[in-house]
Motif scaffolding. Structure first.
Motif, PDB file in Angstrom:
ATOM      1  N   TRP A   1     -83.064 -64.294 -48.852  1.00  0.00           N
ATOM      2  CA  TRP A   1     -82.798 -63.599 -47.599  1.00  0.00           C
ATOM      3  C   TRP A   1     -81.324 -63.265 -47.390  1.00  0.00           C
ATOM      4  CZ3 TRP A   1     -87.324 -62.093 -46.282  1.00  0.00           C
ATOM      5  CH2 TRP A   1     -88.426 -62.897 -46.526  1.00  0.00           C
ATOM      6  N   ASN A   2     -80.501 -63.529 -48.393  1.00  0.00           N
ATOM      7  CA  ASN A   2     -79.094 -63.106 -48.383  1.00  0.00           C
ATOM      8  C   ASN A   2     -78.313 -63.651 -47.193  1.00  0.00           C
ATOM      9  OD1 ASN A   2     -80.788 -60.343 -49.377  1.00  0.00           O
ATOM     10  ND2 ASN A   2     -79.235 -61.153 -50.775  1.00  0.00           N
ATOM     11  N   PHE A   3     -78.614 -64.901 -46.828  1.00  0.00           N
ATOM     12  CA  PHE A   3     -77.852 -65.578 -45.777  1.00  0.00           C
ATOM     13  C   PHE A   3     -77.411 -66.923 -46.335  1.00  0.00           C
ATOM     14  CE2 PHE A   3     -76.432 -67.371 -41.902  1.00  0.00           C
ATOM     15  CZ  PHE A   3     -76.294 -66.346 -40.982  1.00  0.00           C
ATOM     16  N   PRO A   4     -76.127 -67.081 -46.672  1.00  0.00           N
ATOM     17  CA  PRO A   4     -75.664 -68.329 -47.300  1.00  0.00           C
ATOM     18  C   PRO A   4     -75.541 -69.465 -46.283  1.00  0.00           C
ATOM     19  CG  PRO A   4     -73.834 -66.822 -47.009  1.00  0.00           C
ATOM     20  CD  PRO A   4     -75.063 -66.076 -46.578  1.00  0.00           C
ATOM     21  N   LEU A   5     -75.620 -70.666 -46.812  1.00  0.00           N
ATOM     22  CA  LEU A   5     -75.440 -71.896 -46.033  1.00  0.00           C
ATOM     23  C   LEU A   5     -76.426 -72.006 -44.862  1.00  0.00           C
ATOM     24  CD1 LEU A   5     -71.525 -72.056 -45.864  1.00  0.00           C
ATOM     25  CD2 LEU A   5     -73.055 -73.023 -47.579  1.00  0.00           C
ATOM     26  N   CYS A   6     -77.619 -71.430 -45.015  1.00  0.00           N
ATOM     27  CA  CYS A   6     -78.650 -71.476 -43.962  1.00  0.00           C
ATOM     28  C   CYS A   6     -79.680 -72.523 -44.347  1.00  0.00           C
ATOM     29  CB  CYS A   6     -79.294 -70.106 -43.783  1.00  0.00           C
ATOM     30  SG  CYS A   6     -80.583 -70.095 -42.532  1.00  0.00           S
ATOM     31  N   CYS A   7     -79.865 -73.486 -43.490  1.00  0.00           N
ATOM     32  CA  CYS A   7     -80.812 -74.571 -43.755  1.00  0.00           C
ATOM     33  C   CYS A   7     -82.183 -74.358 -43.109  1.00  0.00           C
ATOM     34  CB  CYS A   7     -80.235 -75.891 -43.266  1.00  0.00           C
ATOM     35  SG  CYS A   7     -78.774 -76.425 -44.180  1.00  0.00           S
ATOM     36  N   GLY A   8     -82.380 -73.290 -42.375  1.00  0.00           N
ATOM     37  CA  GLY A   8     -83.683 -73.040 -41.768  1.00  0.00           C
ATOM     38  C   GLY A   8     -83.587 -72.078 -40.603  1.00  0.00           C
ATOM     39  N   ALA A   9     -84.752 -71.532 -40.235  1.00  0.00           N
ATOM     40  CA  ALA A   9     -84.865 -70.641 -39.083  1.00  0.00           C
ATOM     41  C   ALA A   9     -85.563 -71.393 -37.959  1.00  0.00           C
ATOM     42  CB  ALA A   9     -85.640 -69.377 -39.448  1.00  0.00           C
ATOM     43  N   LEU A  10     -85.039 -71.242 -36.758  1.00  0.00           N
ATOM     44  CA  LEU A  10     -85.508 -72.014 -35.596  1.00  0.00           C
ATOM     45  C   LEU A  10     -86.079 -71.063 -34.549  1.00  0.00           C
ATOM     46  CD1 LEU A  10     -85.555 -74.756 -34.024  1.00  0.00           C
ATOM     47  CD2 LEU A  10     -83.282 -74.136 -33.163  1.00  0.00           C
ATOM     48  N   ASP A  11     -87.241 -71.442 -34.003  1.00  0.00           N
ATOM     49  CA  ASP A  11     -87.842 -70.648 -32.926  1.00  0.00           C
ATOM     50  C   ASP A  11     -88.916 -71.484 -32.248  1.00  0.00           C
ATOM     51  OD1 ASP A  11     -88.227 -68.592 -31.212  1.00  0.00           O
ATOM     52  OD2 ASP A  11     -89.131 -67.198 -32.641  1.00  0.00           O
ATOM     53  N   GLY A  12     -89.374 -70.996 -31.109  1.00  0.00           N
ATOM     54  CA  GLY A  12     -90.426 -71.667 -30.344  1.00  0.00           C
ATOM     55  C   GLY A  12     -91.645 -70.783 -30.179  1.00  0.00           C
ATOM     56  N   LYS A  13     -92.800 -71.410 -30.040  1.00  0.00           N
ATOM     57  CA  LYS A  13     -94.068 -70.698 -29.854  1.00  0.00           C
ATOM     58  C   LYS A  13     -94.825 -71.331 -28.702  1.00  0.00           C
ATOM     59  CE  LYS A  13     -98.524 -69.734 -32.058  1.00  0.00           C
ATOM     60  NZ  LYS A  13     -98.573 -68.333 -31.576  1.00  0.00           N
ATOM     61  N   HIS A  14     -95.345 -70.505 -27.810  1.00  0.00           N
ATOM     62  CA  HIS A  14     -96.150 -70.983 -26.690  1.00  0.00           C
ATOM     63  C   HIS A  14     -97.613 -71.108 -27.120  1.00  0.00           C
ATOM     64  CE1 HIS A  14     -93.228 -70.820 -23.341  1.00  0.00           C
ATOM     65  NE2 HIS A  14     -92.654 -69.869 -24.066  1.00  0.00           N
ATOM     66  N   VAL A  15     -98.161 -72.294 -26.986  1.00  0.00           N
ATOM     67  CA  VAL A  15     -99.574 -72.562 -27.277  1.00  0.00           C
ATOM     68  C   VAL A  15    -100.308 -72.574 -25.941  1.00  0.00           C
ATOM     69  CG1 VAL A  15    -101.220 -74.142 -28.323  1.00  0.00           C
ATOM     70  CG2 VAL A  15     -98.918 -73.896 -29.302  1.00  0.00           C
ATOM     71  N   VAL A  16    -101.186 -71.609 -25.735  1.00  0.00           N
ATOM     72  CA  VAL A  16    -101.821 -71.405 -24.434  1.00  0.00           C
ATOM     73  C   VAL A  16    -102.851 -72.502 -24.172  1.00  0.00           C
ATOM     74  CG1 VAL A  16    -103.091 -69.788 -22.981  1.00  0.00           C
ATOM     75  CG2 VAL A  16    -101.441 -68.930 -24.662  1.00  0.00           C
ATOM     76  N   LEU A  17    -102.780 -73.071 -22.978  1.00  0.00           N
ATOM     77  CA  LEU A  17    -103.692 -74.134 -22.549  1.00  0.00           C
ATOM     78  C   LEU A  17    -104.417 -73.727 -21.277  1.00  0.00           C
ATOM     79  CD1 LEU A  17    -101.418 -77.307 -22.817  1.00  0.00           C
ATOM     80  CD2 LEU A  17    -103.223 -76.665 -24.398  1.00  0.00           C
ATOM     81  N   LYS A  18    -105.517 -74.406 -21.035  1.00  0.00           N
ATOM     82  CA  LYS A  18    -106.124 -74.353 -19.710  1.00  0.00           C
ATOM     83  C   LYS A  18    -105.254 -75.170 -18.758  1.00  0.00           C
ATOM     84  CE  LYS A  18    -110.395 -75.345 -17.214  1.00  0.00           C
ATOM     85  NZ  LYS A  18    -111.758 -75.924 -17.308  1.00  0.00           N
ATOM     86  N   ALA A  19    -105.042 -74.656 -17.570  1.00  0.00           N
ATOM     87  CA  ALA A  19    -104.119 -75.296 -16.630  1.00  0.00           C
ATOM     88  C   ALA A  19    -104.490 -76.763 -16.423  1.00  0.00           C
ATOM     89  CB  ALA A  19    -104.136 -74.560 -15.291  1.00  0.00           C
ATOM     90  N   PRO A  20    -103.627 -77.680 -16.814  1.00  0.00           N
ATOM     91  CA  PRO A  20    -103.931 -79.107 -16.608  1.00  0.00           C
ATOM     92  C   PRO A  20    -103.962 -79.452 -15.122  1.00  0.00           C
ATOM     93  CG  PRO A  20    -102.182 -78.800 -18.234  1.00  0.00           C
ATOM     94  CD  PRO A  20    -102.367 -77.487 -17.546  1.00  0.00           C
ATOM     95  N   GLU A  21    -104.733 -80.459 -14.802  1.00  0.00           N
ATOM     96  CA  GLU A  21    -104.859 -80.874 -13.408  1.00  0.00           C
ATOM     97  C   GLU A  21    -103.602 -81.616 -12.952  1.00  0.00           C
ATOM     98  OE1 GLU A  21    -108.334 -83.207 -13.069  1.00  0.00           O
ATOM     99  OE2 GLU A  21    -109.731 -81.564 -13.501  1.00  0.00           O
ATOM    100  N   ASN A  22    -103.247 -81.360 -11.699  1.00  0.00           N
ATOM    101  CA  ASN A  22    -102.156 -82.079 -11.028  1.00  0.00           C
ATOM    102  C   ASN A  22    -100.824 -81.965 -11.780  1.00  0.00           C
ATOM    103  OD1 ASN A  22    -104.074 -83.019  -9.114  1.00  0.00           O
ATOM    104  ND2 ASN A  22    -104.594 -84.735 -10.468  1.00  0.00           N
ATOM    105  N   THR A  23    -100.576 -80.779 -12.359  1.00  0.00           N
ATOM    106  CA  THR A  23     -99.307 -80.563 -13.060  1.00  0.00           C
ATOM    107  C   THR A  23     -98.457 -79.492 -12.393  1.00  0.00           C
ATOM    108  OG1 THR A  23    -100.381 -78.989 -14.560  1.00  0.00           O
ATOM    109  CG2 THR A  23    -100.225 -81.290 -15.281  1.00  0.00           C
ATOM    110  N   GLY A  24     -98.963 -78.875 -11.346  1.00  0.00           N
ATOM    111  CA  GLY A  24     -98.182 -77.855 -10.661  1.00  0.00           C
ATOM    112  C   GLY A  24     -97.855 -76.696 -11.573  1.00  0.00           C
ATOM    113  N   SER A  25     -96.560 -76.344 -11.605  1.00  0.00           N
ATOM    114  CA  SER A  25     -96.110 -75.214 -12.421  1.00  0.00           C
ATOM    115  C   SER A  25     -95.337 -75.666 -13.652  1.00  0.00           C
ATOM    116  CB  SER A  25     -95.219 -74.298 -11.573  1.00  0.00           C
ATOM    117  OG  SER A  25     -94.070 -75.004 -11.113  1.00  0.00           O
TER     118      SER A  25
END
Length: 431
Positions: free
Chosen positions: A196-220
């Motif tokens: 990928w032509n990027f030196p000294l790179c140890c990894g790519a970092l990102d987040g992913k949202h896993v959709v859930l059914k709204a848990p009870e008593n958790t508000g927002s």
């Protein structure tokens, strides 16, 4: 006597004459009567013929009227039949289902009771198939379907599946997702520079949202900016699109930067506990001095000495656009890994209707199985990953703040200068 005879003869003649006259009169009267009768008969014949003609004309007129009435009636019947057909077609079109229309047509046209039942059965089967397909699309491989498949109770399945997911993670984590050692971080950096032509790179970092059914008593807490309820999967991916470090369970409302700050990986990165290799000079850029090994991420993450993010803004100079291009090209592997994960496991394409702590086990099991599949099915694997003696990242306590903004800016500027001079690639001129 002679006179008497003459008188008698005259009388006889007169009588004969009278008789003749009387006969003539009678004959005349008879002729008159006959003529009158003839005239009367002729008149009667004419009258009769006229009557017949009139009757015939009357009949003809009545027939004409009847024909006209029949024609009108026939036209009205045709119009009524046409209107009826149109009405039937409208009713047929307004009703749903081809099978239902066919059943109604069969019942109306009288094709037979057997055909009616055949169409009714086919329509019922089609409805059953459609409902089953919709059910499979919405709740495929749910606890209830698995329970029906194996003839066990739903509560039993809800206990077995989390235990199996936990066992998969415990058995495979040390071999397929152990925290990399210093040598493994260095090997990952070499692969990033080669592919990928990027030196000294140890990894790519990102987040992913896993959709859930709204848990009870958790508000927002689990409500994210996309308008759904989710927990966050934070992952570091190597050049081969395998997960090297993951953190699962962050609240959906938290940003990626907040998830990183609260995660064990983020705290270890900030404190220097990840055992990253020491800084090295770039290839052909010895005059730039040594640079630390870094991770690449998008603009949702903060800029740090060991974490590079793109330059913000739109109207950027060419040098910064090239840096953003090179960084995005290296960061693409984490997006690819998430896409492969979602295509392999259907639970990521729908709402997961379990408790958050159970969903965490499922996500961890799918990530470790993702690594297992990629490493055991790749025919061109160049090196075997040894089992590291390092346990997964432990939870760290509160770490003091490290104000390294100036050092992080300097590192990014050095990478920018390198990508526009010694480290240029031919295809970046089109950016």
């Amino acid at each position: 006597m002679c006179s008497r005879e003459g008188r008698g003869q005259r009388e006889v003649e007169m009588c004969s004459r009278e008789g003749r006259g009387q006969r003539e009169v009678e004959m005349c009267s008879r002729e008159g009567r006959g003529q009158r009768e003839v005239e009367m008969c002729s008149r009667e014949g004419r009258g009769q013929r006229e009557v017949e003609m009139c009757s015939r004309e009357g009949r003809g007129q009545r027939e004409v009227e009847m024909c006209s009435r029949e024609g009108r009636g026939q036209r009205e019947v045709e119009m009524c039949s046409r209107e009826g057909r149109r009405q039937l077609e409208v009713e047929m079109c307004s009703r749903e289902g081809r099978g239902q229309r066919e059943v109604e047509m069969c019942s109306r046209e009288g094709r037979g009771q057997r055909e009616f039942f055949y169409y009714a059965i086919s329509m019922s089967a089609q409805r059953t198939f459609d409902s089953a397909r919709k059910c499979n699309q919405t709740k495929r491989d749910s606890f209830r379907t698995i329970a029906n498949s194996f003839r066990v109770g739903v509560s039993t399945v809800s206990t077995i599946i989390p235990d199996v997911a936990t066992a998969i993670w415990d058995c495979l984590v040390e071999e397929f997702m152990a925290v990399p050692s210093t040598e493994e971080w260095r090997s990952i950096a070499e692969q990033f520079e080669e592919r990928w032509n990027f030196p000294l790179c140890c990894g790519a970092l990102d987040g992913k949202h896993v959709v859930l059914k709204a848990p009870e008593n958790t508000g927002s807490q689990f409500f994210n900016y996309k308008g759904t309820f989710s927990l966050v999967l934070l992952a570091v991916v190597d050049a081969e699109r395998c997960f090297r470090v993951i953190d699962v369970g962050g609240y959906g409302r938290t940003s990626d930067g907040g998830i990183l700050a609260n995660s064990a990986f983020g705290q270890a990165l900030k404190s220097g506990y990840l055992q990253l290799p020491a800084g090295l000079p770039l290839s052909g850029g010895d005059h730039l001095g040594p640079l630390p090994h870094v991770f690449v991420a998008d603009e949702a993450f903060p800029l740090r000495k060991n974490l590079m993010r793109p330059f913000p803004g739109r109207n950027l100079p060419r040098e910064r656009r090239i840096f953003n291009y090179r960084l995005s090209r290296a960061r693409l592997v984490v997006e690819n890994a998430f896409g492969i994960l979602s295509s392999q496991w259907r639970m990521y394409r729908r709402v997961i209707e379990v408790q958050p702590e159970v969903a965490v086990k499922f996500v961890k099991a799918t990530c470790i199985l993702h690594n297992f599949l990629r490493r055991t099915t790749q025919a061109n694997t160049q090196r075997a990953f040894s089992v590291a003696d390092v346990e997964p990242l432990p939870g760290l306590g509160r770490i003091a703040a490290n104000n390294s903004a100036r050092e992080a800016i300097r590192v990014r500027e050095v990478f920018t200068s390198y990508f526009n001079a010694e480290g240029t690639v031919p295809w970046q001129d089109d950016v």
